[in-house]
Design a protein around this motif. Structure first.
Motif, mmCIF file in Angstrom:
data_model
loop_
_atom_site.group_PDB
_atom_site.id
_atom_site.type_symbol
_atom_site.label_atom_id
_atom_site.label_comp_id
_atom_site.label_asym_id
_atom_site.label_seq_id
_atom_site.Cartn_x
_atom_site.Cartn_y
_atom_site.Cartn_z
ATOM 1 N N ASP A 286 77.047 90.380 -35.888
ATOM 2 C CA ASP A 286 77.399 91.505 -35.003
ATOM 3 C C ASP A 286 78.349 91.021 -33.903
ATOM 4 O O ASP A 286 77.947 90.320 -32.982
ATOM 5 C CB ASP A 286 76.130 92.098 -34.385
ATOM 6 N N ARG B 80 80.453 93.318 -32.281
ATOM 7 C CA ARG B 80 80.985 94.565 -31.728
ATOM 8 C C ARG B 80 81.367 94.413 -30.255
ATOM 9 O O ARG B 80 82.381 94.964 -29.820
ATOM 10 C CB ARG B 80 79.960 95.689 -31.891
ATOM 11 N N VAL C 99 83.756 94.592 -34.163
ATOM 12 C CA VAL C 99 83.575 94.556 -35.610
ATOM 13 C C VAL C 99 82.227 93.925 -35.967
ATOM 14 O O VAL C 99 81.595 93.244 -35.153
ATOM 15 C CB VAL C 99 84.698 93.753 -36.309
ATOM 16 N N VAL D 58 80.890 91.320 -39.045
ATOM 17 C CA VAL D 58 81.470 90.368 -39.997
ATOM 18 C C VAL D 58 80.410 90.003 -41.037
ATOM 19 O O VAL D 58 79.315 89.532 -40.684
ATOM 20 C CB VAL D 58 81.976 89.095 -39.290
ATOM 21 N N THR E 295 88.273 96.351 -42.447
ATOM 22 C CA THR E 295 89.525 96.209 -41.685
ATOM 23 C C THR E 295 90.158 94.832 -41.822
ATOM 24 O O THR E 295 91.144 94.537 -41.154
ATOM 25 C CB THR E 295 89.270 96.510 -40.192
ATOM 26 N N ASP F 286 84.641 91.813 -30.400
ATOM 27 C CA ASP F 286 85.828 92.210 -31.164
ATOM 28 C C ASP F 286 85.743 93.619 -31.737
ATOM 29 O O ASP F 286 86.679 94.069 -32.407
ATOM 30 C CB ASP F 286 86.055 91.226 -32.317
ATOM 31 N N CYS G 276 80.754 101.770 -42.076
ATOM 32 C CA CYS G 276 81.918 101.100 -41.492
ATOM 33 C C CYS G 276 83.096 101.146 -42.457
ATOM 34 O O CYS G 276 82.950 101.457 -43.640
ATOM 35 C CB CYS G 276 81.585 99.638 -41.162
ATOM 36 N N THR G 277 84.246 100.771 -41.938
ATOM 37 C CA THR G 277 85.471 100.663 -42.720
ATOM 38 C C THR G 277 85.901 99.207 -42.778
ATOM 39 O O THR G 277 85.853 98.504 -41.765
ATOM 40 C CB THR G 277 86.590 101.501 -42.082
ATOM 41 N N ARG H 291 85.559 91.712 -42.422
ATOM 42 C CA ARG H 291 85.404 92.417 -41.152
ATOM 43 C C ARG H 291 85.269 93.920 -41.387
ATOM 44 O O ARG H 291 86.054 94.525 -42.124
ATOM 45 C CB ARG H 291 86.585 92.126 -40.235
ATOM 46 N N PHE H 292 84.287 94.518 -40.747
ATOM 47 C CA PHE H 292 84.010 95.949 -40.848
ATOM 48 C C PHE H 292 84.058 96.561 -39.445
ATOM 49 O O PHE H 292 83.438 96.029 -38.513
ATOM 50 C CB PHE H 292 82.628 96.197 -41.456
ATOM 51 N N THR H 293 84.763 97.672 -39.319
ATOM 52 C CA THR H 293 84.811 98.410 -38.055
ATOM 53 C C THR H 293 83.953 99.659 -38.192
ATOM 54 O O THR H 293 84.119 100.428 -39.148
ATOM 55 C CB THR H 293 86.254 98.813 -37.720
#
Length: 389
Positions: A311, A313, A318, A320, A365, A316, A362-363, A377-379
């Motif tokens: 985590d 967030r 995001v 991971v 990225t 950054d 998440c998306t 990496r997920f946003t």
């Protein structure tokens, strides 16, 4: 119960090593099951049982059972049923017989099962097969459709077309149950793979391939067996040259077996056992005992490092996902998000990996590969991620 899956390069002696391991463990007082289609007859030994997969018989039995379940539909089509005597094994039936034997190996009162698998490439494909087939079945015949069986007669009248027959769903359910049982054996924490190699130019490539394919399937490699080592100290220049070459490759095997893992830290070190070249093909139980790895299998192998979600967030923005792929190179790596799955392609291997629950909102990225650690990496998606009050 401990399960050791033995594979290796073609011709490296994996069947001999599997038989030698099983016989030595039985002589040490353990109850052992050896699963092998190719092993030579072994001497009677208390505590040792051999299970031989029978692809031809297995195919006939399964085909006749399927034919019996679909007899109504076949009668409507005017089909003439097959008799057992005229059935011959079709290509592709051998892996399924071995999967059923693997499932059977998890049953019974033995303490150790040693399974003689095909050569490395076929073995890796075989171990990935239950998960792949279960995924196909769920996509083609989802369980929720099976739950609507009672509505099919009414739907058939309304739509004017026949609905799938009951036997299709029953067969699918049976296949799902059997595949899930095999998958449970493969995924069990007491199951591991043993790789048999003959030190030479192709051995290091085979080990790298094995580590990568097994990492993608989350299977531990408990040891490498360096087989048919020539004796050192020969005065014959030709034999001494071959021995020196073997030991150079053996040193490479040891280096690769302890390769660095994610974040550059030492990954799980794989033991390399050395077995001698007997100067002849193994003959009889005493030769087999000489070819049993000296290190006895532990009660459970070292676990494969977890694929963790970090985590980040606050720093950054995001999350991971760390996916350990020792030996992977960027050029041979690709990933694609498909719904709630991540399609991973690593060299010759591919796997559809379900996303952890948090990452489904998440998306993707970005991604990067750092010393065997794939960092995806997920946003968080603002429309799906809970908002902080």
């Amino acid at each position: 119960m401990r399960i050791i899956l033995v594979t290796g390069s073609g011709g490296a002696g994996r069947t001999t090593v599997a038989a030698a391991t099983a016989l030595a463990e039985a002589r040490a007082g353990r109850r052992v099951l050896l699963v092998s289609e190719d092993v030579e007859p072994l001497p009677a030994q208390d505590g040792l049982r051999v299970l031989r997969p029978r692809p031809a018989g297995d195919f006939r039995r399964e085909f006749l059972a399927l034919q019996a379940r679909s007899s109504t539909a076949l009668d409507l089509l005017g089909a003439v049923p097959f008799e057992e005597a005229e059935l011959t094994e079709l290509p592709g039936s051998r892996p399924f017989a071995l999967l059923r034997a693997l499932r059977d190996a998890a049953e019974g009162d033995h303490e150790l099962a040693v399974v003689d698998l095909p050569p490395l490439a076929d073995a890796l494909a075989l171990l990935a097969l239950p998960e792949q087939l279960r995924r196909y079945l769920r996509r083609l015949l989802p369980p929720e459709r099976q739950a609507a069986r009672a509505l099919r007669p009414m739907l058939a009248q309304l739509a004017g077309v026949p609905m799938p027959a009951q036997w299709l769903y029953e067969t699918t359910g049976r296949w799902e149950t059997e595949l899930a049982a095999v998958q449970a054996v493969v995924d069990a924490p007491t199951t591991s793979v043993r790789l048999v190699l003959e030190p030479g130019p192709a051995a290091v490539r085979a080990l790298r391939t094995a580590r990568l394919g097994l990492a993608l399937q989350r299977l531990p490699l408990d040891s490498v067996v360096a087989n048919r080592l020539l004796p050192a100290g020969s005065e014959d220049p030709w034999l001494a040259g071959l021995t020196a070459q073997q030991h150079r490759h053996l040193a490479e095997l040891r280096t690769v077996s302890g390769a660095a893992g994610p974040d550059g830290a030492a990954g799980p070190v794989c033991v390399v056992d050395e077995l001698p070249h007997l100067g002849r093909d193994p003959r009889g139980p005493e030769d087999l005992v000489l070819l049993a790895p000296a290190r006895r299998p532990a009660a459970a192998p070292d676990p494969v490092p977890a694929w963790t979600v970090e985590d980040r967030r606050e720093e950054d923005g995001v999350l991971v996902w760390h996916i350990g792929l020792p030996g992977a190179v960027k050029e041979d790596l690709s990933l694609v998000r498909r719904g709630d799955e991540l399609l991973l392609t690593v060299g010759p291997f591919r796997r559809n990996v379900p996303l952890p629950a948090a990452l489904r909102r998440c998306t993707v990225t970005g991604a990067g590969l750092v010393e065997g650690d794939l960092r995806v990496r997920f946003t968080p998606d603002p429309g799906l991620w809970p908002r902080t009050p």
